[in-house]
Design an enzyme around this catalytic site. Structure first.
Site, PDB file in Angstrom:
ATOM      1  N   LYS A  34       4.563 179.003  81.911  1.00 58.16           N
ATOM      2  CA  LYS A  34       4.176 180.331  81.548  1.00 58.16           C
ATOM      3  C   LYS A  34       4.984 180.855  80.433  1.00 58.16           C
ATOM      4  O   LYS A  34       5.618 181.935  80.649  1.00 58.16           O
ATOM      5  CB  LYS A  34       4.034 181.233  82.989  1.00 58.16           C
ATOM      6  CG  LYS A  34       3.443 182.434  82.586  1.00 58.16           C
ATOM      7  CD  LYS A  34       1.635 182.418  82.611  1.00 58.16           C
ATOM      8  CE  LYS A  34       1.254 183.840  82.487  1.00 58.16           C
ATOM      9  NZ  LYS A  34      -0.210 183.859  82.115  1.00 58.16           N
ATOM     10  N   ASP A  56      -1.802 179.732  84.836  1.00 60.02           N
ATOM     11  CA  ASP A  56      -2.911 180.430  85.521  1.00 60.02           C
ATOM     12  C   ASP A  56      -4.140 179.597  84.697  1.00 60.02           C
ATOM     13  O   ASP A  56      -4.977 179.259  85.789  1.00 60.02           O
ATOM     14  CB  ASP A  56      -2.853 181.875  84.982  1.00 60.02           C
ATOM     15  CG  ASP A  56      -2.444 182.205  83.442  1.00 60.02           C
ATOM     16  OD1 ASP A  56      -2.145 181.093  82.707  1.00 60.02           O
ATOM     17  OD2 ASP A  56      -2.633 183.380  82.997  1.00 60.02           O
ATOM     18  N   ASP A  74      -0.668 172.544  96.650  1.00 60.65           N
ATOM     19  CA  ASP A  74      -1.681 173.047  97.768  1.00 60.65           C
ATOM     20  C   ASP A  74      -3.307 173.369  97.178  1.00 60.65           C
ATOM     21  O   ASP A  74      -4.183 172.855  97.814  1.00 60.65           O
ATOM     22  CB  ASP A  74      -1.221 174.685  98.354  1.00 60.65           C
ATOM     23  CG  ASP A  74      -0.295 174.336  99.307  1.00 60.65           C
ATOM     24  OD1 ASP A  74       0.456 173.478  99.498  1.00 60.65           O
ATOM     25  OD2 ASP A  74      -0.299 175.230 100.420  1.00 60.65           O
ATOM     26  N   TYR A  93      13.362 179.217  93.240  1.00 54.83           N
ATOM     27  CA  TYR A  93      13.397 178.469  94.516  1.00 54.83           C
ATOM     28  C   TYR A  93      15.281 178.287  94.801  1.00 54.83           C
ATOM     29  O   TYR A  93      15.408 177.728  95.906  1.00 54.83           O
ATOM     30  CB  TYR A  93      12.883 177.430  94.766  1.00 54.83           C
ATOM     31  CG  TYR A  93      11.400 177.485  95.217  1.00 54.83           C
ATOM     32  CD1 TYR A  93      10.832 178.508  94.890  1.00 54.83           C
ATOM     33  CD2 TYR A  93      10.579 176.602  95.821  1.00 54.83           C
ATOM     34  CE1 TYR A  93       9.246 178.900  95.266  1.00 54.83           C
ATOM     35  CE2 TYR A  93       9.238 176.797  96.257  1.00 54.83           C
ATOM     36  CZ  TYR A  93       8.849 178.018  95.930  1.00 54.83           C
ATOM     37  OH  TYR A  93       7.419 178.162  96.398  1.00 54.83           O
ATOM     38  N   ASP A  96       4.630 173.869  93.659  1.00 59.14           N
ATOM     39  CA  ASP A  96       4.169 174.154  94.992  1.00 59.14           C
ATOM     40  C   ASP A  96       2.937 174.558  95.197  1.00 59.14           C
ATOM     41  O   ASP A  96       2.136 174.241  95.881  1.00 59.14           O
ATOM     42  CB  ASP A  96       5.240 175.070  95.488  1.00 59.14           C
ATOM     43  CG  ASP A  96       5.396 175.298  96.916  1.00 59.14           C
ATOM     44  OD1 ASP A  96       4.550 174.564  97.556  1.00 59.14           O
ATOM     45  OD2 ASP A  96       6.141 176.293  97.487  1.00 59.14           O
TER      46      ASP A  96
HETATM   47 MG    MG Z   1       4.172 174.533  99.715  1.00 56.20          MG
END
Ligand code: MG
Ligand code: NAI
Length: 324
Positions: free
Chosen positions: A163, A196, A224, A117, A220
């Site tokens: 990861k 994962d 969700d 990001y 992020d």
């Molecule tokens: Mg988001």
């Protein structure tokens, strides 16, 4: 009196922020709001998605209440988090309807300043490259925050998500730093999973999680997913916190598919305002608003369609306000 910068942004951002102000206005606390613009519409009007004046208002405030940006999200909210130096993004995944979703209650502690990001992308002859930045310092800071959060809230376990099997150097650094910091907190249990696998465990074993600490992108995505576990994106708030600033926003975006229809669930933004009240030291008011909001959601009548009701965004907020 608190100086609050209010940045509604685009789409449902304006609807859910207006609704939240209806609730805040019922509290016996004085807020001085300064409204500021940012987002897609702002870019069209002014040429800039995040005007300098908005950054200035945000920096000078006691706290920022943010709605959502649209396609300019990276230039608005990701940049604002940088400008305000809010290194942690707290995203509580808590079921307010345990009868329906089970007693899910965990906190995602997301690193908020680096990872992919940083937006350091370039075109190459073959296609494109994006750089992922992980520093020892930010990894230490976020792990330290996660352990402190666990202690302060009576949680017993912190899980590191990464990861490191593929991204051996960058995620490896994040994971190793987590275990170094863990040595200062022997009373807290630790474990770690690949991102994962975590995506699956969150669905198969959501009750196993208490505090998740992770990098920016994974945080992020997993938040969700967490929203999906407890009733959708209308339910999950967030707090961006730094040493000097706090910015509070729902996890969701501008939701163009439902914008302007007055059907957006304002709960995520109202709960973000509760996190803001906690940050300002107004915990009593925060608990009161939360309590009323939870009652209203469980009652299930004066709520938006995603919660099974027929109320508009504003009507749901007005009903909550009437109960305060
Ligand atoms: Mg988001
Ligand atoms: P989104 O979070 O806006 O919407 C995803 C889905 O959840 C949609 O079906 C939407 O209707 C639903 N939803 C979201 N909030 C809701 C609420 N309060 N009540 C009921 N349903 C709700 O994500 P999407 O569709 O991927 O992105 C839309 C725009 O938002 C994009 O332009 C994106 O860049 C931006 N965005 C901005 C963010 C921010 O400002 N922090 C975060 C995420 C996306």
């Amino acid at each position: 009196m608190y100086n609050i910068a209010v940045i509604p942004g685009d789409g449902i951002g304006k609807e859910v922020v207006d609704a939240t102000l209806i609730v805040l206005d019922k509290l016996p606390i004085e807020f001085n709001y300064t409204h500021a613009i940012a987002g897609d519409a702002c870019k069209e009007e002014t040429g800039k998605a995040l005007p300098d004046e908005t950054i200035k208002i945000a920096k000078e405030s006691d706290a920022v209440l943010f709605g959502a940006a649209g396609e300019t999200a990276a230039d608005v909210i990701v940049r604002l988090r940088h400008e305000l130096n809010t290194f942690v993004n707290l995203r509580p995944v808590k079921s307010l309807q345990p009868d329906k979703y089970g007693d899910i209650d965990f906190m995602i502690v997301r690193e908020n300043t680096e990872d992919l990001y940083i937006g350091d992308e370039e075109e190459t002859p073959e296609g494109a490259i994006a750089r992922k930045k992980i520093t020892k310092k930010a990894s230490e800071k976020i792990s330290e925050y996660a352990f402190k959060y666990a202690k302060d809230t009576g949680r017993k376990q912190v899980t590191c998500v990464h990861k490191a099997n593929v991204l051996k150097i960058s995620d490896g650094l994040f994971k190793n730093t987590f275990y170094e910091v863990a040595q200062n907190h022997p009373e807290i249990e630790t474990n770690d999973f690949y991102v994962d696998a975590t995506a699956m465990y969150l669905i198969t074993n959501p009750l196993d999680f208490e505090v998740i600490v992770t990098t920016n992108l994974y945080g992020d995505i997993l938040s969700d997913e967490g929203a999906g576990l407890v009733g959708g994106l209308g339910m999950i708030p967030s707090a961006n916190i730094g040493d000097e600033n706090g910015l509070f926003e729902p996890v969701h975006g501008s939701a163009p598919d439902i914008a302007g229809q007055q059907i957006a669930n304002p709960a995520a933004t109202i709960l973000s305002a509760c996190m803001m009240l906690d940050y300002l030291g107004e915990s009593e008011a925060a608990r009161k608003v939360e309590e009323v909001l939870i009652d209203v959601i469980r009652e299930g009548k004066n709520v938006t369609p995603d919660l099974g009701g027929t109320s508009t965004t504003t009507q749901m907020a007005e009903y909550i306000a009437s109960k305060l």
